[in-house]
Scaffold this motif. Sequence first.
Motif, PDB file in Angstrom:
ATOM      1  N   TRP A  24     -16.807 -10.439 -24.844  1.00  0.00           N
ATOM      2  CA  TRP A  24     -17.095  -9.519 -24.978  1.00  0.00           C
ATOM      3  C   TRP A  24     -17.747  -8.987 -23.815  1.00  0.00           C
ATOM      4  CZ3 TRP A  24     -17.507  -7.153 -29.297  1.00  0.00           C
ATOM      5  CH2 TRP A  24     -17.164  -7.351 -30.405  1.00  0.00           C
ATOM      6  N   ALA A  95     -28.456 -10.077 -30.564  1.00  0.00           N
ATOM      7  CA  ALA A  95     -26.899  -8.907 -30.720  1.00  0.00           C
ATOM      8  C   ALA A  95     -26.438  -8.259 -31.829  1.00  0.00           C
ATOM      9  CB  ALA A  95     -26.131  -9.206 -29.917  1.00  0.00           C
ATOM     10  N   THR A  98     -21.644  -3.691 -34.170  1.00  0.00           N
ATOM     11  CA  THR A  98     -21.766  -2.288 -34.955  1.00  0.00           C
ATOM     12  C   THR A  98     -20.544  -1.530 -35.457  1.00  0.00           C
ATOM     13  OG1 THR A  98     -20.327  -0.955 -32.767  1.00  0.00           O
ATOM     14  CG2 THR A  98     -22.892  -1.619 -32.631  1.00  0.00           C
ATOM     15  N   HIS A 102     -18.334  -2.860 -31.691  1.00  0.00           N
ATOM     16  CA  HIS A 102     -18.621  -3.324 -30.638  1.00  0.00           C
ATOM     17  C   HIS A 102     -20.228  -4.104 -30.418  1.00  0.00           C
ATOM     18  CE1 HIS A 102     -17.360   0.498 -28.454  1.00  0.00           C
ATOM     19  NE2 HIS A 102     -17.057  -0.060 -27.518  1.00  0.00           N
ATOM     20  N   ALA A 104     -23.819  -5.161 -29.431  1.00  0.00           N
ATOM     21  CA  ALA A 104     -24.932  -3.959 -29.420  1.00  0.00           C
ATOM     22  C   ALA A 104     -26.118  -5.095 -29.460  1.00  0.00           C
ATOM     23  CB  ALA A 104     -25.091  -2.767 -29.371  1.00  0.00           C
ATOM     24  N   THR A 117     -24.483  -3.068 -24.609  1.00  0.00           N
ATOM     25  CA  THR A 117     -22.943  -2.492 -25.109  1.00  0.00           C
ATOM     26  C   THR A 117     -21.749  -3.700 -24.562  1.00  0.00           C
ATOM     27  OG1 THR A 117     -24.220  -0.326 -26.149  1.00  0.00           O
ATOM     28  CG2 THR A 117     -21.774  -1.284 -26.570  1.00  0.00           C
ATOM     29  N   SER A 119     -17.684  -4.355 -25.858  1.00  0.00           N
ATOM     30  CA  SER A 119     -15.721  -3.935 -26.065  1.00  0.00           C
ATOM     31  C   SER A 119     -15.770  -5.979 -26.132  1.00  0.00           C
ATOM     32  CB  SER A 119     -15.560  -2.995 -25.676  1.00  0.00           C
ATOM     33  OG  SER A 119     -16.792  -2.279 -25.311  1.00  0.00           O
TER      34      SER A 119
END
Length: 236
Positions: A24, A95, A98, A102, A104, A117, A119
């Motif tokens: 990520w 975290a 989402t 993602h 977040a 955030t 990806s």
Amino acid sequence: MRLFAIFIASAALCQAAESAAGRWEGVVQIPGHELKLIVDLSQNDEHEWIGSIIVPGFGVKGVPLIDRKPRGGDLLFAIKGALGNERAGLAELQAHLTADGHLAGEFKQGGNSAPFTLSKTGPAQVELPPKNTAVVKELEGEWKGDYEMMGYARHATMKFSNRGAEGAAMEFTIVGKKVNNVPVSLITQDDDFVTVKSEEFGITFEGRFNKAAGELKGTLSQGTLEAPLTLRRPTP
């Protein structure tokens, strides 16, 4: 019907785990500044989370994460050693996944927090942590030594023991302003070279065992600080 509900819940948890595993990348929104963050998450054979973190802006590369296992489905990891200290504790990442795929959450350090955030950019690049090795019989038992760090004298005690296939274990205590029972995450011996690590406290000791001299001589480091440390058998 109840068994069917349990099956559905288990399947959902497995799917969430598969979704969270990977590399990520993104940024932490620190006021007035964006800090790049790269997190690798995977699971071992026991389905426990393992991971590491890269924070280029702080010179942090491949530092292991400690799974804190919170309730409520969120992920919570402490960052071993780096970005923390004795007073403020370890930095943390909290975290969740989402709806749009993602990762977040909040980056927490020293009582402050900032949102991030991330990806997914590919598969996780996490190496399994090394395992303890046994130590030679002459090293088993108690060793003591003194060192100085940040202007304070400290007294260290290491007590080695072998536990068969599990390798060596240790009771590690550092006495300074207070008594600290140090959790040990790794003990290895390669010939006469001995390494002891506490990822949670960010402490590493590397030294050479001199059987003839009856001493274990090396360097203890904590974060960016280093101090010489020689351990010997306690005097009867």
